[in-house]
Design a protein around this motif. Structure first.
Motif, short mmCIF file in Angstrom:
data_model
loop_
_atom_site.label_atom_id
_atom_site.label_comp_id
_atom_site.label_asym_id
_atom_site.label_seq_id
_atom_site.Cartn_x
_atom_site.Cartn_y
_atom_site.Cartn_z
N LEU A 290 0.83 -1.20 0.00
CA LEU A 290 0.00 0.00 0.00
C LEU A 290 0.87 1.25 0.00
O LEU A 290 0.58 2.22 -0.72
CB LEU A 290 -0.94 -0.01 1.22
CG LEU A 290 -1.88 1.19 1.35
CD1 LEU A 290 -2.86 1.26 0.19
CD2 LEU A 290 -2.63 1.12 2.67
N GLY B 76 0.12 2.67 -3.40
CA GLY B 76 -1.21 3.16 -3.05
C GLY B 76 -1.44 4.65 -3.24
O GLY B 76 -2.47 5.16 -2.85
N LEU C 109 -4.79 5.66 -4.74
CA LEU C 109 -5.87 5.47 -3.78
C LEU C 109 -5.85 6.58 -2.72
O LEU C 109 -6.88 7.16 -2.38
CB LEU C 109 -5.75 4.10 -3.11
CG LEU C 109 -6.79 3.78 -2.05
CD1 LEU C 109 -8.18 3.65 -2.67
CD2 LEU C 109 -6.42 2.51 -1.31
N ALA C 110 -4.66 6.89 -2.21
CA ALA C 110 -4.53 7.94 -1.20
C ALA C 110 -4.93 9.30 -1.77
O ALA C 110 -5.58 10.09 -1.09
CB ALA C 110 -3.10 7.98 -0.67
N ARG D 266 -7.07 9.80 -4.15
CA ARG D 266 -8.52 9.79 -4.37
C ARG D 266 -9.30 9.92 -3.06
O ARG D 266 -10.27 10.67 -2.97
CB ARG D 266 -8.93 8.52 -5.10
CG ARG D 266 -10.39 8.45 -5.39
CD ARG D 266 -10.72 7.28 -6.25
NE ARG D 266 -12.15 7.29 -6.51
CZ ARG D 266 -12.83 6.28 -6.92
NH1 ARG D 266 -12.22 5.14 -7.18
NH2 ARG D 266 -14.11 6.36 -7.12
N LEU D 267 -8.88 9.19 -2.02
CA LEU D 267 -9.63 9.17 -0.77
C LEU D 267 -9.31 10.34 0.14
O LEU D 267 -10.16 10.79 0.90
CB LEU D 267 -9.37 7.86 -0.02
CG LEU D 267 -9.86 6.59 -0.69
CD1 LEU D 267 -9.52 5.38 0.17
CD2 LEU D 267 -11.36 6.65 -0.96
N LEU E 271 -9.18 7.75 3.83
CA LEU E 271 -8.25 6.73 4.31
C LEU E 271 -8.59 6.32 5.74
O LEU E 271 -8.58 5.13 6.08
CB LEU E 271 -6.81 7.24 4.24
CG LEU E 271 -6.25 7.38 2.82
CD1 LEU E 271 -4.97 8.22 2.84
CD2 LEU E 271 -5.97 6.02 2.21
N ALA F 180 -11.71 4.18 5.60
CA ALA F 180 -11.37 2.84 5.10
C ALA F 180 -10.70 2.02 6.20
O ALA F 180 -10.99 0.83 6.38
CB ALA F 180 -10.46 2.94 3.88
N LEU G 244 -4.92 -2.18 5.50
CA LEU G 244 -5.82 -1.03 5.60
C LEU G 244 -5.91 -0.51 7.03
O LEU G 244 -5.88 0.69 7.25
CB LEU G 244 -7.21 -1.39 5.09
CG LEU G 244 -7.33 -1.55 3.58
CD1 LEU G 244 -8.73 -1.98 3.20
CD2 LEU G 244 -6.98 -0.25 2.88
N ALA H 47 -3.64 2.33 5.81
CA ALA H 47 -4.45 3.46 5.36
C ALA H 47 -4.49 4.55 6.43
O ALA H 47 -4.42 5.74 6.12
CB ALA H 47 -5.87 3.00 5.02
#
Length: 138
Positions: free
Chosen positions: A5, A9, A12-13, A15-16, A21, A24, A54, A58
């Protein structure tokens, strides 16, 4: 798994963001601890451990995003408070509580961990507003 990740990642980071994060991480924590509370079946336990990517990963990325956005004059203090209180003190107190909890409830004690993660979810959803109100926020 959290290393993967950290390495791959970023999309993803991005986007979120920190709040996504954190949310999640909280949701994955509820699932992870619920599985650990309810089964000793090895494949399920292995899958639950993969969720550590996660639950830890995350949340760590989200925290680093928040700390990285701090004004320079506050960054060192924020990092110190995060490490000492958010990681150190919280982990220490929870570790002290886990022995008696497991002694009293066995694997069912993991439901307490799931409950803590569930309590974190509304806090994660409040994070965007808190970040906008902080001094030096853009």
């Amino acid at each position: 798994m959290e290393v993967a990740l950290f390495l791959w990642g970023r999309p993803l980071a991005d986007r979120l963001g920190p709040a996504g994060l954190a949310a999640a991480a909280a949701l994955a924590g509820v699932l992870r601890w619920a599985v650990l509370a309810e089964t000793t079946w090895l494949p399920a336990l292995a899958g639950a451990q993969v969720l550590h990517a996660l639950t830890f990963g995350a949340m760590h990325l989200g925290a680093m995003r928040v700390l990285g956005g701090m004004p320079g004059s506050q960054a060192a203090t924020a990092q110190t408070l995060h490490a000492s209180l958010g990681v150190g003190l919280a982990s220490g107190l929870l570790t002290l509580g886990c022995g008696p909890l497991y002694a009293a409830f066995g694997g069912g004690g993991f439901w307490a961990m799931a409950a803590l993660c569930a309590l974190a979810l509304p806090l994660a959803l409040l994070l965007p507003g808190a970040l906008r109100r902080r001094p030096g926020a853009a």
